[in-house]
Design an enzyme around this catalytic site. Structure first.
Site, PDB file in Angstrom:
ATOM      1  N   ASP A  33       0.596  -1.286  -0.261  1.00  0.00           N
ATOM      2  CA  ASP A  33       0.399  -0.433   0.255  1.00  0.00           C
ATOM      3  C   ASP A  33       0.563   1.609   0.020  1.00  0.00           C
ATOM      4  O   ASP A  33       2.005   1.366   0.255  1.00  0.00           O
ATOM      5  CB  ASP A  33      -1.234   0.228   1.153  1.00  0.00           C
ATOM      6  CG  ASP A  33      -2.335   0.897   1.031  1.00  0.00           C
ATOM      7  OD1 ASP A  33      -1.738   1.659   1.359  1.00  0.00           O
ATOM      8  OD2 ASP A  33      -2.982   0.461   1.459  1.00  0.00           O
ATOM      9  N   LEU A  35      -0.564   4.519   1.450  1.00  0.00           N
ATOM     10  CA  LEU A  35      -1.224   5.117   2.568  1.00  0.00           C
ATOM     11  C   LEU A  35      -1.555   5.906   1.750  1.00  0.00           C
ATOM     12  O   LEU A  35      -1.725   7.454   2.362  1.00  0.00           O
ATOM     13  CB  LEU A  35       0.048   4.556   3.368  1.00  0.00           C
ATOM     14  CG  LEU A  35       0.195   3.136   3.472  1.00  0.00           C
ATOM     15  CD1 LEU A  35       1.718   4.193   5.159  1.00  0.00           C
ATOM     16  CD2 LEU A  35      -0.772   2.383   4.421  1.00  0.00           C
ATOM     17  N   ASN A  37      -4.585   6.858   0.733  1.00  0.00           N
ATOM     18  CA  ASN A  37      -5.683   7.099   0.669  1.00  0.00           C
ATOM     19  C   ASN A  37      -6.012   6.661   2.653  1.00  0.00           C
ATOM     20  O   ASN A  37      -7.603   6.059   2.371  1.00  0.00           O
ATOM     21  CB  ASN A  37      -6.961   6.507   0.089  1.00  0.00           C
ATOM     22  CG  ASN A  37      -7.601   7.477   0.461  1.00  0.00           C
ATOM     23  OD1 ASN A  37      -8.256   7.948   1.409  1.00  0.00           O
ATOM     24  ND2 ASN A  37      -9.463   6.718  -0.360  1.00  0.00           N
ATOM     25  N   PHE A  83      -6.336  -4.303  -4.753  1.00  0.00           N
ATOM     26  CA  PHE A  83      -7.332  -3.469  -3.786  1.00  0.00           C
ATOM     27  C   PHE A  83      -7.118  -1.676  -5.274  1.00  0.00           C
ATOM     28  O   PHE A  83      -8.065  -1.030  -4.758  1.00  0.00           O
ATOM     29  CB  PHE A  83      -7.798  -3.490  -2.836  1.00  0.00           C
ATOM     30  CG  PHE A  83      -8.859  -4.787  -2.439  1.00  0.00           C
ATOM     31  CD1 PHE A  83      -9.343  -4.814  -2.871  1.00  0.00           C
ATOM     32  CD2 PHE A  83      -7.666  -5.140  -1.328  1.00  0.00           C
ATOM     33  CE1 PHE A  83     -10.520  -5.767  -2.084  1.00  0.00           C
ATOM     34  CE2 PHE A  83      -8.583  -6.487  -1.207  1.00  0.00           C
ATOM     35  CZ  PHE A  83      -9.932  -6.646  -1.662  1.00  0.00           C
ATOM     36  N   SER A 127     -16.399  -3.182 -10.185  1.00  0.00           N
ATOM     37  CA  SER A 127     -17.185  -2.568  -9.179  1.00  0.00           C
ATOM     38  C   SER A 127     -19.301  -2.137 -10.748  1.00  0.00           C
ATOM     39  O   SER A 127     -18.843  -2.969 -11.474  1.00  0.00           O
ATOM     40  CB  SER A 127     -17.186  -0.708  -9.206  1.00  0.00           C
ATOM     41  OG  SER A 127     -18.763  -0.322  -9.236  1.00  0.00           O
ATOM     42  N   TYR A 152     -13.431   7.427 -12.869  1.00  0.00           N
ATOM     43  CA  TYR A 152     -13.226   6.459 -11.667  1.00  0.00           C
ATOM     44  C   TYR A 152     -13.757   4.677 -12.682  1.00  0.00           C
ATOM     45  O   TYR A 152     -13.358   3.834 -12.416  1.00  0.00           O
ATOM     46  CB  TYR A 152     -13.490   6.734 -10.765  1.00  0.00           C
ATOM     47  CG  TYR A 152     -13.887   5.084  -9.576  1.00  0.00           C
ATOM     48  CD1 TYR A 152     -13.569   4.527  -9.149  1.00  0.00           C
ATOM     49  CD2 TYR A 152     -15.488   4.903  -9.384  1.00  0.00           C
ATOM     50  CE1 TYR A 152     -13.525   3.347  -8.399  1.00  0.00           C
ATOM     51  CE2 TYR A 152     -15.737   3.935  -8.970  1.00  0.00           C
ATOM     52  CZ  TYR A 152     -14.586   2.872  -8.431  1.00  0.00           C
ATOM     53  OH  TYR A 152     -15.829   1.554  -7.545  1.00  0.00           O
ATOM     54  N   LYS A 156     -12.641   1.002 -13.993  1.00  0.00           N
ATOM     55  CA  LYS A 156     -12.861  -0.484 -13.721  1.00  0.00           C
ATOM     56  C   LYS A 156     -12.976  -1.089 -14.757  1.00  0.00           C
ATOM     57  O   LYS A 156     -12.901  -2.658 -14.967  1.00  0.00           O
ATOM     58  CB  LYS A 156     -14.370  -0.243 -12.666  1.00  0.00           C
ATOM     59  CG  LYS A 156     -14.065   0.533 -11.122  1.00  0.00           C
ATOM     60  CD  LYS A 156     -12.708  -0.648 -10.967  1.00  0.00           C
ATOM     61  CE  LYS A 156     -12.486   0.199  -9.390  1.00  0.00           C
ATOM     62  NZ  LYS A 156     -11.212  -0.901  -8.902  1.00  0.00           N
ATOM     63  N   ASN A 182     -22.987  -2.535  -3.688  1.00  0.00           N
ATOM     64  CA  ASN A 182     -22.517  -0.695  -2.969  1.00  0.00           C
ATOM     65  C   ASN A 182     -22.322  -1.234  -1.215  1.00  0.00           C
ATOM     66  O   ASN A 182     -22.983  -1.858  -0.443  1.00  0.00           O
ATOM     67  CB  ASN A 182     -24.038   0.138  -2.758  1.00  0.00           C
ATOM     68  CG  ASN A 182     -24.088   0.926  -4.276  1.00  0.00           C
ATOM     69  OD1 ASN A 182     -24.451   0.556  -4.522  1.00  0.00           O
ATOM     70  ND2 ASN A 182     -24.133   2.095  -3.955  1.00  0.00           N
ATOM     71  N   LEU A 203     -23.582   7.376   0.437  1.00  0.00           N
ATOM     72  CA  LEU A 203     -24.157   8.138   1.580  1.00  0.00           C
ATOM     73  C   LEU A 203     -24.286   7.364   2.986  1.00  0.00           C
ATOM     74  O   LEU A 203     -24.590   8.347   3.391  1.00  0.00           O
ATOM     75  CB  LEU A 203     -25.742   6.515   0.380  1.00  0.00           C
ATOM     76  CG  LEU A 203     -27.200   7.452   1.256  1.00  0.00           C
ATOM     77  CD1 LEU A 203     -27.353   8.218   1.361  1.00  0.00           C
ATOM     78  CD2 LEU A 203     -27.794   6.002   0.794  1.00  0.00           C
TER      79      LEU A 203
HETATM   80  C1  UD1 Z   1     -21.089   5.059  -6.199  1.00  0.00           C
HETATM   81  C2  UD1 Z   1     -20.291   5.076  -7.473  1.00  0.00           C
HETATM   82  C3  UD1 Z   1     -19.839   3.832  -7.827  1.00  0.00           C
HETATM   83  C4  UD1 Z   1     -18.754   2.987  -7.665  1.00  0.00           C
HETATM   84  C5  UD1 Z   1     -19.635   3.231  -5.259  1.00  0.00           C
HETATM   85  C6  UD1 Z   1     -18.882   3.361  -4.927  1.00  0.00           C
HETATM   86  C7  UD1 Z   1     -21.569   7.357  -8.646  1.00  0.00           C
HETATM   87  C8  UD1 Z   1     -22.691   7.690  -9.934  1.00  0.00           C
HETATM   88  N1  UD1 Z   1     -21.504   5.646  -8.479  1.00  0.00           N
HETATM   89  O1  UD1 Z   1     -22.124   4.175  -6.341  1.00  0.00           O
HETATM   90  O2  UD1 Z   1     -19.407   4.131  -9.283  1.00  0.00           O
HETATM   91  O3  UD1 Z   1     -18.706   2.052  -7.511  1.00  0.00           O
HETATM   92  O4  UD1 Z   1     -20.060   4.844  -4.874  1.00  0.00           O
HETATM   93  O5  UD1 Z   1     -18.976   2.633  -3.365  1.00  0.00           O
HETATM   94  O6  UD1 Z   1     -21.003   8.093  -8.005  1.00  0.00           O
HETATM   95  N2  UD1 Z   1     -26.737   9.369  -2.258  1.00  0.00           N
HETATM   96  C9  UD1 Z   1     -27.655  11.021  -1.652  1.00  0.00           C
HETATM   97  N3  UD1 Z   1     -26.685  12.598  -1.049  1.00  0.00           N
HETATM   98  C10 UD1 Z   1     -25.419  11.292  -0.735  1.00  0.00           C
HETATM   99  C11 UD1 Z   1     -25.152  10.662  -1.309  1.00  0.00           C
HETATM  100  C12 UD1 Z   1     -25.585   9.398  -2.237  1.00  0.00           C
HETATM  101  O7  UD1 Z   1     -28.875  10.825  -2.237  1.00  0.00           O
HETATM  102  O8  UD1 Z   1     -25.299  12.733  -0.012  1.00  0.00           O
HETATM  103  C13 UD1 Z   1     -27.730   8.858  -3.311  1.00  0.00           C
HETATM  104  C14 UD1 Z   1     -27.418   8.663  -4.544  1.00  0.00           C
HETATM  105  O9  UD1 Z   1     -28.022   9.108  -5.441  1.00  0.00           O
HETATM  106  C15 UD1 Z   1     -28.013   6.921  -5.164  1.00  0.00           C
HETATM  107  C16 UD1 Z   1     -27.833   6.530  -3.698  1.00  0.00           C
HETATM  108  O10 UD1 Z   1     -27.642   7.310  -2.386  1.00  0.00           O
HETATM  109  O11 UD1 Z   1     -29.161   7.481  -5.115  1.00  0.00           O
HETATM  110  C17 UD1 Z   1     -26.422   5.758  -3.581  1.00  0.00           C
HETATM  111  O12 UD1 Z   1     -24.802   6.481  -3.608  1.00  0.00           O
HETATM  112  P1  UD1 Z   1     -23.465   6.052  -3.526  1.00  0.00           P
HETATM  113  O13 UD1 Z   1     -23.085   5.568  -1.876  1.00  0.00           O
HETATM  114  O14 UD1 Z   1     -22.506   7.519  -3.802  1.00  0.00           O
HETATM  115  O15 UD1 Z   1     -22.885   5.216  -4.507  1.00  0.00           O
HETATM  116  P2  UD1 Z   1     -23.586   5.148  -5.933  1.00  0.00           P
HETATM  117  O16 UD1 Z   1     -23.859   6.145  -6.363  1.00  0.00           O
HETATM  118  O17 UD1 Z   1     -24.835   3.558  -5.928  1.00  0.00           O
END
Ligand code: UD1
Length: 346
Positions: A33, A35, A37, A83, A127, A152, A156, A182, A203
């Site tokens: 690694d 390091l 991140n 990874f 992914s 990104y 992949k 996810n 999220l």
């Molecule tokens: C994202 C990446 C994907 C990556 C994955 C890794 C994008 C478009 N895709 O997936 O390429 O492999 O993370 O984990 O970024 N959301 C909110 N508010 C927030 C954050 C997210 O509403 O502050 C919603 C998003 O619209 C989505 C869901 O939560 O519908 C999940 O989002 P996120 O955790 O960023 O994952 P992905 O977008 O699915």
């Protein structure tokens, strides 16, 4: 004799959980690694959890000479799990070269060093982003891949194509690509988990940081999607289940049970949850009321993505054991531990 496994990016979020799963399955682990991140303090946490300290090599895999040297030192390794990569979607849109340089040079140098040292089993951290906008759901591995929205994501997709070509050119080489949906959650000990640098993109870390008072409110990116409550649906997978999928994929390679020299598996639960469902589940599990606001859609988000998981079940003997409750409670436990320790990893 124990098998020796090189784990690149083994100090990162998914890498560190996988290192634990490998140690628990009696493998000797060498982490490589840079390091960039992560922190080497994670090694203390891994030893605390497993009572074993993995070998650690601080190497930037973009540097081909350093890569060859570290592989020369560990040329008796049986397999590599790769990874090491940058993963911030938004940043990759701003700085595509950084992503192509890092994610593809590290991959190519690793594959080249493996060939040179006759290490011929490889697992790649891919992914579900390679599916683009799915035409049918749940999505199977047979679906055509599409050009992902972000650089990104494109690294992949390109990486999978590179690996496939390398495998085709070398009759001894076997590779498995795991397409994660996810990943969320943390180790049940609460000692390791995701450490986003800066503002989280994903999220779950955004939710836990908002609940912990670090962010004012969560932005929900759109509620006008064609889904049950208008918010996007994703297949969330516990990082410890994901880690176990790597251990099983590794066993398949080492036992030479593969049916093709390059295999691809979806790693998800097969169940989709909307953003609002995740918020409600978080509130009921943590007892914290989340401040949130519905905003515009985020560019590049697809309405729904969830996995068909039959192939992993049948061929790897893997299914997710942990449900949404464990995913959320472990994420929250980790966040609370971080706060107790004033954001110092240890
Ligand atoms: C994202 C990446 C994907 C990556 C994955 C890794 C994008 C478009 N895709 O997936 O390429 O492999 O993370 O984990 O970024 N959301 C909110 N508010 C927030 C954050 C997210 O509403 O502050 C919603 C998003 O619209 C989505 C869901 O939560 O519908 C999940 O989002 P996120 O955790 O960023 O994952 P992905 O977008 O699915």
């Amino acid at each position: 004799m124990k098998h020796k496994i090189i784990v690149t990016g083994g100090c990162g979020y998914i890498g560190s959980h996988t290192v634990i799963a490998l140690i628990e399955n009696n493998y000797d682990v060498v982490i490589i690694d840079d390091l960039s991140n992560s922190s080497d303090q994670i090694l203390n946490r891994i030893s605390k959890i497993t009572s074993k300290r993995p070998t650690f090599e601080k190497v930037d895999l973009k540097d081909i000479q350093a890569t060859n040297q570290v592989f020369e030192k560990h040329k008796n390794a049986d397999a590599v799990i790769h990874f090491a990569a940058h993963k911030a979607v938004g940043e990759s849109v701003q700085q595509p070269i950084k992503y192509y340089q890092n994610n593809l040079y590290t991959l190519i140098n690793t594959l080249a060093a493996m060939a040179k040292h006759h290490i011929n089993k490889f697992i790649f951290s891919s992914s579900a982003t390679v599916y683009g906008i799915p035409q049918t759901l749940p999505i199977t591995e047979n679906n055509q891949t599409q050009r992902p929205f972000s650089p990104y994501g494109n690294t992949k997709k390109i990486a999978e194509e590179i690996i496939e070509d390398v495998v085709r050119s070398n009759t001894k080489m076997l590779a498995i690509s795991l397409r994660y949906f996810n990943p969320i959650g943390a180790h049940e000990s609460g000692w390791i988990g995701e450490l986003p640098s800066g503002t989280p993109n994903n999220l779950m870390p955004f939710i836990t940081q908002t609940a912990a008072g670090l962010r004012e409110k969560l932005m929900v990116f759109g509620n006008d999607y064609p889904t049950k409550d208008g918010t996007p649906i994703r297949d969330y997978i516990h990082v410890v289940d994901l880690a176990e999928a790597h251990a099983l994929a590794l066993k398949r390679l080492l036992d030479r049970k593969v049916e093709n020299s390059f295999e691809v598996f979806n790693i998800g639960t097969g169940e989709g949850y909307s953003v609002l469902e995740i918020i409600k589940a978080f509130e009921s599990i943590s007892g914290v009321v989340l401040k949130y606001e519905i905003t515009e859609r985020r560019a590049g988000d697809v309405p729904q993505l969830y996995a068909d998981i039959n192939l992993a079940k049948e061929k790897l003997g893997w299914t997710a054991k942990r449900g949404l409750k464990e995913m959320i409670s472990s994420s929250w436990k980790w966040e609370e531990n971080l706060r107790k320790n004033k954001n110092q990893l240890y």
